[in-house]
Write a protein that holds these residues in place. Structure first.
Motif, PDB file in Angstrom:
ATOM      1  N   ALA A 165      60.435 -13.358  75.142  1.00 47.00           N
ATOM      2  CA  ALA A 165      59.319 -13.181  74.396  1.00 47.00           C
ATOM      3  C   ALA A 165      59.334 -11.720  73.837  1.00 47.00           C
ATOM      4  CB  ALA A 165      58.194 -13.258  75.127  1.00 47.00           C
ATOM      5  N   ARG A 166      59.959 -10.745  74.464  1.00 46.82           N
ATOM      6  CA  ARG A 166      59.973  -9.457  74.305  1.00 46.82           C
ATOM      7  C   ARG A 166      60.949  -9.168  73.247  1.00 46.82           C
ATOM      8  NH1 ARG A 166      58.594  -5.368  77.829  1.00 46.82           N
ATOM      9  NH2 ARG A 166      57.684  -6.137  79.662  1.00 46.82           N
TER      10      ARG A 166
ATOM     11  N   PRO B  48      52.628 -17.113  86.081  1.00 49.60           N
ATOM     12  CA  PRO B  48      53.523 -16.116  85.568  1.00 49.60           C
ATOM     13  C   PRO B  48      54.606 -16.635  84.511  1.00 49.60           C
ATOM     14  CG  PRO B  48      54.350 -16.367  87.675  1.00 49.60           C
ATOM     15  CD  PRO B  48      53.031 -17.362  87.437  1.00 49.60           C
ATOM     16  N   LEU B  49      54.922 -15.881  83.548  1.00 49.45           N
ATOM     17  CA  LEU B  49      55.623 -16.164  82.481  1.00 49.45           C
ATOM     18  C   LEU B  49      57.309 -16.349  82.900  1.00 49.45           C
ATOM     19  CD1 LEU B  49      55.632 -16.679  79.586  1.00 49.45           C
ATOM     20  CD2 LEU B  49      56.066 -14.255  79.078  1.00 49.45           C
TER      21      LEU B  49
ATOM     22  N   SER C 258      49.533 -13.949  76.848  1.00 47.79           N
ATOM     23  CA  SER C 258      50.003 -12.851  77.158  1.00 47.79           C
ATOM     24  C   SER C 258      49.783 -12.000  75.566  1.00 47.79           C
ATOM     25  CB  SER C 258      51.543 -12.943  77.420  1.00 47.79           C
ATOM     26  OG  SER C 258      51.804 -13.807  78.298  1.00 47.79           O
TER      27      SER C 258
ATOM     28  N   GLU D 273      59.930 -14.051  79.760  1.00 46.07           N
ATOM     29  CA  GLU D 273      59.329 -12.659  79.156  1.00 46.07           C
ATOM     30  C   GLU D 273      60.441 -12.011  78.322  1.00 46.07           C
ATOM     31  OE1 GLU D 273      57.499  -8.518  80.944  1.00 46.07           O
ATOM     32  OE2 GLU D 273      57.522 -10.444  82.164  1.00 46.07           O
ATOM     33  N   GLU D 274      61.842 -12.033  78.803  1.00 46.11           N
ATOM     34  CA  GLU D 274      62.632 -11.349  78.065  1.00 46.11           C
ATOM     35  C   GLU D 274      62.730 -12.117  76.720  1.00 46.11           C
ATOM     36  OE1 GLU D 274      65.124  -8.520  76.914  1.00 46.11           O
ATOM     37  OE2 GLU D 274      64.135  -8.440  78.695  1.00 46.11           O
TER      38      GLU D 274
ATOM     39  N   GLU E  35      47.556 -14.754  83.954  1.00 48.87           N
ATOM     40  CA  GLU E  35      48.529 -15.858  84.170  1.00 48.87           C
ATOM     41  C   GLU E  35      47.467 -17.025  84.562  1.00 48.87           C
ATOM     42  OE1 GLU E  35      50.536 -13.963  87.613  1.00 48.87           O
ATOM     43  OE2 GLU E  35      51.834 -12.830  86.392  1.00 48.87           O
TER      44      GLU E  35
ATOM     45  N   PRO F 259      53.168  -5.050  77.441  1.00 46.85           N
ATOM     46  CA  PRO F 259      52.601  -6.243  77.378  1.00 46.85           C
ATOM     47  C   PRO F 259      51.589  -6.323  78.476  1.00 46.85           C
ATOM     48  CG  PRO F 259      54.922  -6.494  77.511  1.00 46.85           C
ATOM     49  CD  PRO F 259      54.497  -5.146  77.673  1.00 46.85           C
TER      50      PRO F 259
ATOM     51  N   MET G 212      49.127  -9.588  80.598  1.00 42.19           N
ATOM     52  CA  MET G 212      49.191 -11.024  80.673  1.00 42.19           C
ATOM     53  C   MET G 212      48.159 -11.479  81.615  1.00 42.19           C
ATOM     54  SD  MET G 212      53.388 -10.977  81.357  1.00 42.19           S
ATOM     55  CE  MET G 212      54.410 -10.485  80.286  1.00 42.19           C
TER      56      MET G 212
ATOM     57  N   PHE H 285      51.683  -9.041  73.428  1.00 43.87           N
ATOM     58  CA  PHE H 285      52.899  -8.079  73.280  1.00 43.87           C
ATOM     59  C   PHE H 285      52.618  -6.965  72.418  1.00 43.87           C
ATOM     60  CE2 PHE H 285      54.790 -11.653  75.813  1.00 43.87           C
ATOM     61  CZ  PHE H 285      55.623 -11.059  76.678  1.00 43.87           C
TER      62      PHE H 285
END
Length: 112
Positions: free
Chosen positions: A85-86, A76-77, A53, A82-83, A26, A22, A24, A55
């Motif tokens: 989103a992943r 920041p995410l 972002s 972020e997890e 920010e 990914p 990003m 991915f």
């Protein structure tokens, strides 16, 4: 939005796909991204977006593109977001993978 491949550089999403992780930005309105066309164009067309972002969508050896996510807030995410989103991108990659599309339909065509 157009990409800046003509200048010999990859765009934001293509860069994320090329490096396999990914990317990003920010603070989209304050940062100077390393993509000469993407940065100014993003600021112009996405004036209410604070962060972006990209991915990579990857399933096995299939590179399917990227999932770009926009946020109104800069910054920041965050680890949990972020997890999440992943996981969402992983689910999208599994759903979009050629093997999945071919096995979900009796005739081999996409199930949609």
């Amino acid at each position: 939005m157009t990409t800046d491949r003509a200048e010999g550089r990859l765009s934001f999403g293509l860069s994320a796909a090329a490096i396999g992780r990914p990317l990003m930005v920010e603070d989209l309105q304050g940062a100077v991204p390393p993509w000469p066309l993407f940065g100014p164009l993003a600021r112009e067309r996405l004036s209410t977006v604070g962060a972006i972002s990209a991915f990579p969508l990857v399933e096995g050896h299939a590179h399917l593109g990227t999932a770009d996510m926009l946020r109104f807030e800069a910054g920041p995410l965050g680890v949990e977001a972020e997890e999440d989103a992943r996981l969402a991108v992983r689910a999208a990659a599994l759903t979009c993978s050629p093997a999945h599309l071919l096995t979900c339909s009796p005739r081999g065509s996409p199930p949609y």
